[in-house]
Every structure is written in C-alpha cells, then in structure tokens.
Design a protein around this motif. Structure first.
Motif, PDB file in Angstrom:
ATOM      1  N   ALA A  64       1.015  -1.240  -0.117  1.00 46.28           N
ATOM      2  CA  ALA A  64      -0.059   0.163  -0.042  1.00 46.28           C
ATOM      3  C   ALA A  64       0.938   1.336  -0.075  1.00 46.28           C
ATOM      4  O   ALA A  64       1.242   1.963   1.096  1.00 46.28           O
ATOM      5  N   PRO A  65       1.629   1.651  -1.091  1.00 44.13           N
ATOM      6  CA  PRO A  65       2.548   2.566  -1.024  1.00 44.13           C
ATOM      7  C   PRO A  65       2.122   3.891  -0.877  1.00 44.13           C
ATOM      8  O   PRO A  65       2.632   4.840  -0.321  1.00 44.13           O
ATOM      9  N   VAL A  66       1.077   4.470  -1.417  1.00 41.87           N
ATOM     10  CA  VAL A  66       0.450   5.560  -1.190  1.00 41.87           C
ATOM     11  C   VAL A  66       0.016   5.825   0.012  1.00 41.87           C
ATOM     12  O   VAL A  66       0.316   6.838   0.615  1.00 41.87           O
ATOM     13  N   GLU A  67      -0.797   4.829   0.661  1.00 41.70           N
ATOM     14  CA  GLU A  67      -1.213   5.070   2.139  1.00 41.70           C
ATOM     15  C   GLU A  67      -0.121   5.037   2.860  1.00 41.70           C
ATOM     16  O   GLU A  67      -0.381   5.727   3.853  1.00 41.70           O
ATOM     17  N   SER A  68       1.053   4.516   2.701  1.00 45.03           N
ATOM     18  CA  SER A  68       2.243   4.393   3.450  1.00 45.03           C
ATOM     19  C   SER A  68       2.927   5.755   3.608  1.00 45.03           C
ATOM     20  O   SER A  68       3.117   6.358   4.687  1.00 45.03           O
ATOM     21  N   LEU A  69       2.643   6.460   2.359  1.00 44.25           N
ATOM     22  CA  LEU A  69       3.196   8.065   2.523  1.00 44.25           C
ATOM     23  C   LEU A  69       2.186   8.692   3.233  1.00 44.25           C
ATOM     24  O   LEU A  69       2.703   9.848   4.102  1.00 44.25           O
ATOM     25  N   GLN A  70       0.912   8.602   3.226  1.00 39.05           N
ATOM     26  CA  GLN A  70      -0.028   9.271   4.015  1.00 39.05           C
ATOM     27  C   GLN A  70       0.033   9.192   5.406  1.00 39.05           C
ATOM     28  O   GLN A  70       0.082  10.147   6.402  1.00 39.05           O
ATOM     29  N   VAL A  71       0.196   7.862   5.759  1.00 39.41           N
ATOM     30  CA  VAL A  71       0.437   7.321   7.172  1.00 39.41           C
ATOM     31  C   VAL A  71       1.659   8.268   7.862  1.00 39.41           C
ATOM     32  O   VAL A  71       1.702   8.667   8.884  1.00 39.41           O
ATOM     33  N   TYR A  72       2.528   8.025   6.830  1.00 35.24           N
ATOM     34  CA  TYR A  72       3.981   8.485   7.130  1.00 35.24           C
ATOM     35  C   TYR A  72       3.781  10.111   7.620  1.00 35.24           C
ATOM     36  O   TYR A  72       4.391  10.644   8.595  1.00 35.24           O
ATOM     37  N   ALA A  73       3.142  10.828   6.589  1.00 37.03           N
ATOM     38  CA  ALA A  73       3.135  12.452   7.023  1.00 37.03           C
ATOM     39  C   ALA A  73       2.257  12.618   8.129  1.00 37.03           C
ATOM     40  O   ALA A  73       2.357  13.607   8.821  1.00 37.03           O
ATOM     41  N   GLY A  74       0.965  11.751   8.309  1.00 41.63           N
ATOM     42  CA  GLY A  74       0.096  11.928   9.300  1.00 41.63           C
ATOM     43  C   GLY A  74       0.698  11.754  10.691  1.00 41.63           C
ATOM     44  O   GLY A  74       0.232  12.398  11.739  1.00 41.63           O
ATOM     45  N   ALA A  75       1.305  10.511  10.728  1.00 42.19           N
ATOM     46  CA  ALA A  75       1.606  10.060  12.149  1.00 42.19           C
ATOM     47  C   ALA A  75       2.915  11.569  12.550  1.00 42.19           C
ATOM     48  O   ALA A  75       2.923  11.805  13.734  1.00 42.19           O
ATOM     49  N   ALA A  76       3.550  11.926  11.744  1.00 36.75           N
ATOM     50  CA  ALA A  76       4.564  12.964  11.811  1.00 36.75           C
ATOM     51  C   ALA A  76       4.021  14.408  12.474  1.00 36.75           C
ATOM     52  O   ALA A  76       4.085  14.557  13.417  1.00 36.75           O
ATOM     53  N   ARG A  77       2.797  14.614  11.728  1.00 35.94           N
ATOM     54  CA  ARG A  77       2.111  15.546  12.002  1.00 35.94           C
ATOM     55  C   ARG A  77       1.449  15.540  13.506  1.00 35.94           C
ATOM     56  O   ARG A  77       1.248  16.770  14.163  1.00 35.94           O
ATOM     57  N   ALA A  78       0.983  14.330  13.754  1.00 34.15           N
ATOM     58  CA  ALA A  78       0.314  14.128  15.143  1.00 34.15           C
ATOM     59  C   ALA A  78       1.214  14.156  16.411  1.00 34.15           C
ATOM     60  O   ALA A  78       0.832  13.922  17.309  1.00 34.15           O
ATOM     61  N   GLY A  79       2.536  13.893  15.969  1.00 37.98           N
ATOM     62  CA  GLY A  79       3.448  14.031  16.966  1.00 37.98           C
ATOM     63  C   GLY A  79       3.691  12.334  17.310  1.00 37.98           C
ATOM     64  O   GLY A  79       4.272  11.804  18.403  1.00 37.98           O
TER      65      GLY A  79
END
Length: 405
Positions: A64-79
């Motif tokens: 799930a490469p696109v979802e992986s990048l979304q989760v990567y950015a979202g997790a970073a933003r949430a701390g």
C-alpha cells in the motif's frame, strides 16, 4: 517552516505548489494539497484511536505505497512515532519489540494486524475508506514502555474515543518538537534493534543543500521497508518534486516508471541497479541524476561504469549511508572514475574519524539510539560519536575507504 518537522515539509510544499503532483502510483496522482489534507485526516484519526504525542504506531509498509506515505506524513504531524515494517520485518516478534500503542493496517492485513496487536498488548485499527483508521479492538489498560534512554513510563489505554467527535486536524497541544522521535526503523527480523530518528535528523538528512537535485520526477527504486525510502521521499518533497512509485516490485516496473513519466532521477541500492541494467537500460535515457546508496561499502567500479554507459546525460553519484548515521560519505560524478574503490568524502555537516582502525561518525544526522535498549545504545554512541563497527582508513585527500569487506 516552524522548526525542522517532517509534517511541516509537506505543509510547506502544499503552500508553495499545491497543484503539483507529490506522489504518482499507476493511475493515482496525489497533489501536495491532497497529500497535506490526507496527512491532517490521518493525524486526526490516529488521535481518535487514542494515539498521543510520542506513542508508537506500527504500519506494514508493503502493498500500500500511497497509503504508507499518507500515514508517514500524518503520524509525523500528530507527533506519533511511526514504525514502518517491510515484508521481512512484519512479524509478531518485531511488533512486540516495537511496543506500540497502535497497530495500523490496511484491510488486507487486518487479521494479521489484529493478531500481532494482541500479542503486543496494543490496539489495532484498519485504514478505512477515506484514509481514516477505524479502531478495531481495545488493548489492556496499561503497558510499560522504555525509551532509548532506558526510562520507563506508563501509558493509560483505558479510554475509548469516538472518531466522529474528534477534529480532523490534531490539536495544537500534540504538535511535535523537532527533537522528538518520529520514526523507528527495523531492517528485518534478524536485526535486533530499532533505529530511532528525530524529526530534526530526518529533515536534515533530506535537506537538498546536502545533496542538490536536478528538477523533475524521482523514481524511487528502494524496496518496501528499505530505510533509504523515507529519506529519498522526504528529500524530493523538500524540493517540491514528484515521487513516482513503481507499480510492482522488480526492475521491470522501475524501468517502466522511468519511461512512462520521463523521470529525471532514479535512486536504487546497488543490487536493484544491477537488475535494472539487466532488464531495460534503454529506458533510462531521460535520467539526469542516477544515485546508488548502500551501507555495504564502496559501489563496485563495474556498476558505476554500467550506470554511466546506460545514462550518458546523468550525474552519477554513490553514497555510503546507514540507518544510524544517514549519508556518511559521497562519491560525486567527477570522482566515480578517478577514485575506484573509494566511498568518497564525508557528507556535508558530517565529521568522520578512524579510531583504532574503526570508522566513527559525528554530526546532526545521527540517530537518537536503539529503541528500548540503553545498553546497545551506549555501546555505539560515545561523546556524540557513532561507532560504526566498520574497519576503515582515510587517504591523503580525505577520501574514505572501508577495509573490512
């Protein structure tokens, strides 16, 4: 940018080039504006699953490469601290070692994810339609966690959160600081330690000033789960560039991605470069930058010559990198023929020395330590220096040579 934060890299790119593609995967195109919105949704919904600043979130990154990048950015933003696991590391043993608050999966890995989460005494959630993780199961009330320094804290997990009542954007009180950890890298089931990276180290590793890039699309040839993937993606986003993800594993899909998107840049580890060159080197004519990156040592001179032959218009570079230290040394285009067997000169901002025949590295790109293992961390970090365990020498011109392989 308010500090060296991974989530702010995406927000800054969305402000400067909102309609430019950030990610391309087959027929899916995600602009920077869409990626920024997806990161906010992911951050808000991680919070709805009970994730707070500093909590670890395991995510299987294969398939799930696109979802992986979304989760990567979202997790970073949430701390949150993302623990992406490639196919070699996706196991109950590694998930337990990560001690996560949440195991997040796509629907295809829901059964495995629930089982691994139960073994790790963590919650499980599925990344649902609209990129919103839906809580699946509650974990036990509390768990003990150790950070990289060996300290222990107790995390309350008794509360359930109604996702409909949570805001889409994470609350400001959860925003991370640049010194906070944001990524834990496990190379595989046999690697005993998770490498902890802060926001600051990740952003500096990806800083374009350290590795100036040519304009155009990047095809990322790192396999799923390879630690180099995250730096390559973040570096391209800092340059407001497009990341093209091959539609399938293997050299054929990489060559097709270069051809179809007229990519100007390709980065791969040496073993993937060999496969690409054996498959369809004539598809690489559009490349203006060809990078190889490995922790094993100097790139083989025969590989460098093969890349130069297949990409006559490209700047060819070879990098010595490790999960713990990022780019250690770089052999630039002008030296790849003149310095066969060399790893190049130290990367910008990186200090190296050879102590007792062993390579030591120091600089702002270093990791914070090994996850929940103070003894292992103390064994390799000494007064700000990372002891690599690699035998090395520096020649009279400052070029680094590894001598243990």
């Amino acid at each position: 940018m308010s500090g060296l934060l991974v989530g702010e890299v995406v927000r800054s790119a969305a402000g400067a080039a909102p309609h430019r593609p950030a990610v391309v995967f087959g027929g899916r195109v995600l602009t920077f504006a869409a990626l920024d919105a997806a990161a906010d949704r992911a951050a808000g919904h991680l919070a709805a699953c009970g994730v707070r600043r500093g909590d670890r979130v395991v995510w299987p990154s294969a398939g799930a490469p696109v979802e992986s990048l979304q989760v990567y950015a979202g997790a970073a933003r949430a701390g949150a601290v993302l623990v992406p696991l490639g196919p070699d590391a996706w196991s109950a043993r590694v998930v337990r070692a990560a001690a996560p608050r949440l195991v997040l999966t796509d629907a295809g890995r829901a059964a495995e994810g629930a089982r691994f989460a139960a073994a790790a005494r963590a919650r499980h959630a599925v990344l649902a339609d609209g990129d919103a993780p839906a809580p699946r199961a509650a974990s036990p009330d509390t768990t003990d966690r150790n950070d990289t320094t060996g300290r222990t804290d107790r995390t309350d997990r008794t509360g359930r959160t109604d996702s409909a009542s949570r805001p889409e954007r994470p609350e400001r009180t959860w925003d991370p600081a640049e010194k906070d950890p944001h990524l834990v890298l496990f190379a595989g089931p046999c690697r005993p330690h998770g490498v902890v990276l802060s926001h600051r180290a990740s952003v500096l590793r990806a800083h374009c000033g350290g590795r100036p890039e040519v304009p155009g699309a990047l095809v990322c040839g790192f396999p799923a789960g390879h630690w180099g993937l995250w730096t390559a993606v973040l570096r391209q986003w800092q340059a407001r560039g497009t990341v093209v993800l091959p539609e399938a594993p293997g050299p054929g899909a990489i060559c097709a991605a270069v051809r179809e998107h007229r990519a100007t840049r390709l980065v791969c580890p040496p073993e993937v470069w060999w496969q690409v060159l054996d498959t369809a080197p004539h598809h690489l004519a559009t490349l203006r930058s060809a990078d190889t990156e490995t922790a094993a040592g100097a790139a083989p001179p025969r590989l460098i010559e093969a890349i130069r032959t297949a990409t006559p218009a490209a700047r060819v570079r070879a990098f010595l990198s490790t999960p713990e230290a990022g780019d250690v040394a770089a052999l630039d285009h002008a030296d790849v023929r003149a310095r066969p067997g060399s790893c190049g000169v130290p990367a910008p901002g990186v200090a190296v020395r050879v102590a007792g025949g062993e390579l030591w590295v120091r600089g702002p790109l270093l990791f914070d330590g090994y996850l929940r293992d103070k003894e292992a961390t103390d064994a390799v970090l000494r007064d700000g220096w990372f002891r690599t365990g690699r035998a090395a020498r520096l020649d009279g011109d400052g070029h680094l040579h590894l001598t243990d392989r």
